[in-house]
Design an enzyme around this catalytic site. Structure first.
Site, PDB file in Angstrom:
ATOM      1  N   ARG A 131      -4.439  10.410   4.721  1.00 44.32           N
ATOM      2  CA  ARG A 131      -3.432  11.471   4.700  1.00 44.32           C
ATOM      3  C   ARG A 131      -2.585  11.458   3.435  1.00 44.32           C
ATOM      4  O   ARG A 131      -2.125  12.507   2.979  1.00 44.32           O
ATOM      5  CB  ARG A 131      -2.502  11.325   5.902  1.00 44.32           C
ATOM      6  CG  ARG A 131      -3.146  11.520   7.226  1.00 44.32           C
ATOM      7  CD  ARG A 131      -2.126  11.351   8.312  1.00 44.32           C
ATOM      8  NE  ARG A 131      -1.004  12.230   8.118  1.00 44.32           N
ATOM      9  CZ  ARG A 131      -0.966  13.511   8.457  1.00 44.32           C
ATOM     10  NH1 ARG A 131      -2.004  14.049   9.050  1.00 44.32           N
ATOM     11  NH2 ARG A 131       0.100  14.238   8.235  1.00 44.32           N
TER      12      ARG A 131
ATOM     13  N   ASP B  21       5.267   0.994  11.935  1.00 44.29           N
ATOM     14  CA  ASP B  21       4.047   0.275  11.555  1.00 44.29           C
ATOM     15  C   ASP B  21       4.019  -1.169  12.046  1.00 44.29           C
ATOM     16  O   ASP B  21       3.013  -1.859  11.863  1.00 44.29           O
ATOM     17  CB  ASP B  21       3.888   0.279  10.027  1.00 44.29           C
ATOM     18  CG  ASP B  21       3.204   1.539   9.538  1.00 44.29           C
ATOM     19  OD1 ASP B  21       2.783   2.353  10.370  1.00 44.29           O
ATOM     20  OD2 ASP B  21       3.095   1.705   8.304  1.00 44.29           O
TER      21      ASP B  21
ATOM     22  N   ILE C 218       9.384   7.649  16.057  1.00 42.96           N
ATOM     23  CA  ILE C 218       8.743   8.312  14.900  1.00 42.96           C
ATOM     24  C   ILE C 218       7.470   9.018  15.356  1.00 42.96           C
ATOM     25  O   ILE C 218       7.268  10.197  15.079  1.00 42.96           O
ATOM     26  CB  ILE C 218       8.398   7.287  13.792  1.00 42.96           C
ATOM     27  CG1 ILE C 218       9.636   6.483  13.386  1.00 42.96           C
ATOM     28  CG2 ILE C 218       7.765   7.980  12.591  1.00 42.96           C
ATOM     29  CD1 ILE C 218      10.682   7.250  12.652  1.00 42.96           C
TER      30      ILE C 218
ATOM     31  N   LYS D  88       0.835  -1.211   0.000  1.00 37.83           N
ATOM     32  CA  LYS D  88       0.000   0.000   0.000  1.00 37.83           C
ATOM     33  C   LYS D  88       0.865   1.255   0.000  1.00 37.83           C
ATOM     34  O   LYS D  88       0.635   2.190  -0.771  1.00 37.83           O
ATOM     35  CB  LYS D  88      -0.887  -0.031   1.248  1.00 37.83           C
ATOM     36  CG  LYS D  88      -1.476   1.291   1.649  1.00 37.83           C
ATOM     37  CD  LYS D  88      -2.345   1.139   2.880  1.00 37.83           C
ATOM     38  CE  LYS D  88      -1.673   1.509   4.177  1.00 37.83           C
ATOM     39  NZ  LYS D  88      -1.503   2.942   4.413  1.00 37.83           N
ATOM     40  N   ASN D  89       1.873   1.272   0.872  1.00 42.86           N
ATOM     41  CA  ASN D  89       2.675   2.490   1.015  1.00 42.86           C
ATOM     42  C   ASN D  89       3.572   2.754  -0.191  1.00 42.86           C
ATOM     43  O   ASN D  89       4.147   3.831  -0.306  1.00 42.86           O
ATOM     44  CB  ASN D  89       3.522   2.425   2.294  1.00 42.86           C
ATOM     45  CG  ASN D  89       2.660   2.533   3.536  1.00 42.86           C
ATOM     46  OD1 ASN D  89       1.497   2.931   3.464  1.00 42.86           O
ATOM     47  ND2 ASN D  89       3.214   2.167   4.683  1.00 42.86           N
TER      48      ASN D  89
ATOM     49  N   CYS E 129      -4.203  12.701  13.510  1.00 39.18           N
ATOM     50  CA  CYS E 129      -4.697  11.350  13.303  1.00 39.18           C
ATOM     51  C   CYS E 129      -4.813  10.676  14.656  1.00 39.18           C
ATOM     52  O   CYS E 129      -4.557  11.277  15.694  1.00 39.18           O
ATOM     53  CB  CYS E 129      -3.802  10.575  12.360  1.00 39.18           C
ATOM     54  SG  CYS E 129      -2.352   9.926  13.130  1.00 39.18           S
TER      55      CYS E 129
ATOM     56  N   ARG F 251      -8.134  -0.787   5.303  1.00 35.47           N
ATOM     57  CA  ARG F 251      -7.223   0.175   4.678  1.00 35.47           C
ATOM     58  C   ARG F 251      -5.900  -0.474   4.286  1.00 35.47           C
ATOM     59  O   ARG F 251      -5.201   0.030   3.422  1.00 35.47           O
ATOM     60  CB  ARG F 251      -6.925   1.341   5.634  1.00 35.47           C
ATOM     61  CG  ARG F 251      -8.111   2.245   5.904  1.00 35.47           C
ATOM     62  CD  ARG F 251      -7.665   3.442   6.721  1.00 35.47           C
ATOM     63  NE  ARG F 251      -6.385   3.919   6.239  1.00 35.47           N
ATOM     64  CZ  ARG F 251      -5.375   4.299   7.008  1.00 35.47           C
ATOM     65  NH1 ARG F 251      -5.491   4.295   8.307  1.00 35.47           N
ATOM     66  NH2 ARG F 251      -4.241   4.702   6.478  1.00 35.47           N
TER      67      ARG F 251
ATOM     68  N   ARG G 114       0.428  14.942  13.148  1.00 34.61           N
ATOM     69  CA  ARG G 114       1.295  14.482  12.054  1.00 34.61           C
ATOM     70  C   ARG G 114       1.529  15.678  11.147  1.00 34.61           C
ATOM     71  O   ARG G 114       0.800  15.913  10.193  1.00 34.61           O
ATOM     72  CB  ARG G 114       0.657  13.307  11.307  1.00 34.61           C
ATOM     73  CG  ARG G 114       0.606  12.066  12.181  1.00 34.61           C
ATOM     74  CD  ARG G 114      -0.076  10.915  11.505  1.00 34.61           C
ATOM     75  NE  ARG G 114       0.752  10.270  10.498  1.00 34.61           N
ATOM     76  CZ  ARG G 114       0.346   9.225   9.778  1.00 34.61           C
ATOM     77  NH1 ARG G 114      -0.854   8.727   9.960  1.00 34.61           N
ATOM     78  NH2 ARG G 114       1.135   8.674   8.887  1.00 34.61           N
TER      79      ARG G 114
HETATM   80  C1  UD1 Z   1       5.306   7.164   8.668  1.00 36.42           C
HETATM   81  C2  UD1 Z   1       6.330   6.079   8.637  1.00 36.42           C
HETATM   82  C3  UD1 Z   1       5.886   5.122   7.573  1.00 36.42           C
HETATM   83  C4  UD1 Z   1       4.486   4.638   7.930  1.00 36.42           C
HETATM   84  C5  UD1 Z   1       3.509   5.793   8.113  1.00 36.42           C
HETATM   85  C6  UD1 Z   1       2.146   5.370   8.616  1.00 36.42           C
HETATM   86  C7  UD1 Z   1       8.699   6.347   9.092  1.00 36.42           C
HETATM   87  C8  UD1 Z   1       9.937   7.084   8.812  1.00 36.42           C
HETATM   88  N1  UD1 Z   1       7.616   6.680   8.374  1.00 36.42           N
HETATM   89  O1  UD1 Z   1       5.274   7.721   7.361  1.00 36.42           O
HETATM   90  O2  UD1 Z   1       6.797   4.059   7.491  1.00 36.42           O
HETATM   91  O3  UD1 Z   1       3.992   3.790   6.934  1.00 36.42           O
HETATM   92  O4  UD1 Z   1       4.053   6.683   9.051  1.00 36.42           O
HETATM   93  O5  UD1 Z   1       2.238   4.725   9.812  1.00 36.42           O
HETATM   94  O6  UD1 Z   1       8.676   5.471   9.924  1.00 36.42           O
HETATM   95  N2  UD1 Z   1       7.387  14.958  10.096  1.00 36.42           N
HETATM   96  C9  UD1 Z   1       7.476  16.297  10.334  1.00 36.42           C
HETATM   97  N3  UD1 Z   1       7.055  17.160   9.359  1.00 36.42           N
HETATM   98  C10 UD1 Z   1       6.563  16.733   8.168  1.00 36.42           C
HETATM   99  C11 UD1 Z   1       6.476  15.360   7.940  1.00 36.42           C
HETATM  100  C12 UD1 Z   1       6.887  14.476   8.923  1.00 36.42           C
HETATM  101  O7  UD1 Z   1       7.909  16.719  11.389  1.00 36.42           O
HETATM  102  O8  UD1 Z   1       6.217  17.572   7.340  1.00 36.42           O
HETATM  103  C13 UD1 Z   1       7.831  14.013  11.129  1.00 36.42           C
HETATM  104  C14 UD1 Z   1       6.695  13.132  11.648  1.00 36.42           C
HETATM  105  O9  UD1 Z   1       5.997  13.742  12.707  1.00 36.42           O
HETATM  106  C15 UD1 Z   1       7.450  11.888  12.086  1.00 36.42           C
HETATM  107  C16 UD1 Z   1       8.614  11.810  11.094  1.00 36.42           C
HETATM  108  O10 UD1 Z   1       8.744  13.114  10.535  1.00 36.42           O
HETATM  109  O11 UD1 Z   1       7.961  12.054  13.374  1.00 36.42           O
HETATM  110  C17 UD1 Z   1       8.421  10.813   9.977  1.00 36.42           C
HETATM  111  O12 UD1 Z   1       7.235  11.153   9.293  1.00 36.42           O
HETATM  112  P1  UD1 Z   1       6.879  10.611   7.835  1.00 36.42           P
HETATM  113  O13 UD1 Z   1       7.860   9.566   7.422  1.00 36.42           O
HETATM  114  O14 UD1 Z   1       6.618  11.729   6.941  1.00 36.42           O
HETATM  115  O15 UD1 Z   1       5.515   9.963   8.119  1.00 36.42           O
HETATM  116  P2  UD1 Z   1       4.714   9.184   7.119  1.00 36.42           P
HETATM  117  O16 UD1 Z   1       5.018   9.516   5.718  1.00 36.42           O
HETATM  118  O17 UD1 Z   1       3.319   9.313   7.600  1.00 36.42           O
END
Ligand code: UD1
Length: 432
Positions: free
Chosen positions: A93, A306, A328, A23-24, A117, A398, A122
């Protein structure tokens, strides 16, 4: 009517299953088709609600999207829209992945802000800072991101935090920018490599795949291509943990073992025997006692956030103490109270959960608070004494294709049931 899963205590899981496409990985591949006009094909696409939501976002923008089994066909010839509305973005998202390609191809994008969320804030500040660094003008008003640009301009950009989502958006925007973009501290998850392969096949010039420093030489246009999504490492990891905690013997086909290195090492430390070949993983947990192990989540190749809820379910069912720290998402512990309903003994302090494994769980009604939390509860239910009723199971749709069928193939009894909230007697009659 609302659906729930009825999970019955089980013997050790045995057998083999095929893992679906990730999915991702698929969601960014779908967003990338917006970068050119024509018919793109994505293979190995799982049938999941998130994929359907992204298809709806693309349709809203003017694309024609159709499925032929696990093949997704996306025609962007008439794709002129630049808005991703709240009712779709709030469902998923990853809808924000259209921001980069819309800006790059149309020079404007209007995307609803995704909001928080289930496990806390996030942020998307890195996505927005990245677009601004590429010379886009970004305004936030009335709950929407309004972004405008002439042609985007290449730049140097350092991600303050390693972010999968922000790296996806920056790649999708910068491939059509003028000049060179250099990204530092980019995410290196396998799903990013999958996207880079697709973009380069489309005619992009992205260098440094697999490293945190990427160089993108912008091109004037891209062409549609056919690409396959990589196997879902999180789905695979979930079944491996299920197999281990049930003291089972399970083979997973269509999986890339290197994508699961951190999990496989921890499962081995726990006492499971694991054998890998290029197309699969076999886990055997029948012969040695299993002990809980502490983990800390982090960006790839560290332990995936995850998979932390499922790992917690396993530790809670074993005898011994373990600590789970999520670096994370420090608030991602909504499943703790639900696991405690099943007899677990888990306390949360800051971004860590401390699990005092009692060696047994007991079935109870619980609710899935998000996708992976739901998976953790199903796993707990498989080893808990008696029957576990997992509610709010729409979260699982999902991210897990054919969940009940795959678990049945391994010998687990997880039935999808419908209940009329007002009629307790109707509940079990609709199980099946
Ligand atoms: C993250 C996970 C991904 C997982 C998804 C849903 C990691 C690195 N990523 O991806 O594997 O499938 O959640 O569970 O494990 N952040 C900021 N500002 C931003 C974007 C992100 O501060 O604009 C921070 C987030 O709060 C987090 C970190 O960066 O602490 C990683 O976020 P990101 O990898 O972007 O999250 P997802 O893409 O949702």
């Amino acid at each position: 009517m609302s659906d729930f899963y009825q999970v019955t205590a089980n013997q050790a899981l045995q057998g083999q299953i095929d893992i679906s496409g990730a999915k991702n990985a698929v969601l960014p591949l779908m967003a990338a088709t917006l970068l050119c006009k024509g018919v793109s094909i994505i293979n190995n696409v799982p049938q999941l609600d998130d994929v359907a939501t992204m298809a709806d976002v693309l349709r809203y923008l003017g694309a024609k999207v159709s499925h032929q089994g696990s093949r997704l066909i996306i025609n962007t010839h008439a794709c002129h829209g630049h808005q991703a509305p709240y009712h779709l973005v709030t469902k998923m998202r990853a809808s924000i992945y259209v921001l980069g390609p819309l800006l790059a191809r149309l020079g404007r994008a209007n995307v609803a802000l995704p909001g928080g969320c289930a496990w806390g804030p996030r942020p998307i500040d890195l996505h927005l800072a990245g677009m601004q660094a590429l010379a886009a003008k970004v305004e936030l008003s009335h709950g929407n991101i309004h972004a405008y640009a002439g042609r985007l301009t290449g730049t140097d950009f350092t991600f303050a935090t390693s972010s999968v989502g922000a790296t996806v958006n920056m790649l999708l925007a910068s491939v059509l920018a003028s000049g060179t973009t250099r990204l530092f501290n980019a995410a290196i998850e396998p799903e990013i490599d999958n996207l880079i392969d697709q973009l380069n096949a489309m005619g992009a010039n992205i260098f440094g795949k697999g490293s945190a420093n990427l160089c993108i030489e912008g091109v004037d246009e891209l062409k549609p291509v056919e690409i396959s999504a990589i196997p879902d490492r999180i789905e695979a990891g979930t079944y491996l943990i299920a197999a281990a905690m049930s003291r089972g013997h399970v083979r997973l086909n269509q999986v890339i073992p290197e994508h699961l290195t951190a999990l496989l090492a921890k499962l081995t430390d726990c006492g499971a025997h694991i054998e890998c070949d290029p197309n699969g993983i076999t886990l055997d947990a029948r012969h040695k006692p299993l002990r809980p192990m502490s983990i800390k989540t982090g960006p790839y190749p560290q332990f995936a956030t995850d998979l932390a809820p499922q790992w917690m379910a396993m530790c809670a069912s074993l005898s011994g103490i373990a600590q789970i720290t999520d670096t994370i998402y420090p608030d991602r512990f909504q499943h703790v109270d639900e696991l405690n309903r099943l007899g677990a003994n888990i306390r949360v302090r800051g971004n860590s959960a401390y699990i005092i494994g009692t060696g047994s769980l007991s079935g109870a009604p619980v609710k899935a608070t998000d996708l992976r939390a739901g998976a953790a509860l199903i796993l707990a239910g498989i080893v808990a004494k008696g029957t576990t009723q997992v509610n709010q199971i729409y979260h699982l749709d999902r991210g897990y294709q054919d969940l009940t069928q795959k678990l049945a193939q391994l010998g687990a009894s997880v039935q999808c049931c419908s209940s009329d909230k007002h009629s307790a007697t109707a509940q079990l009659s609709l199980c099946g």
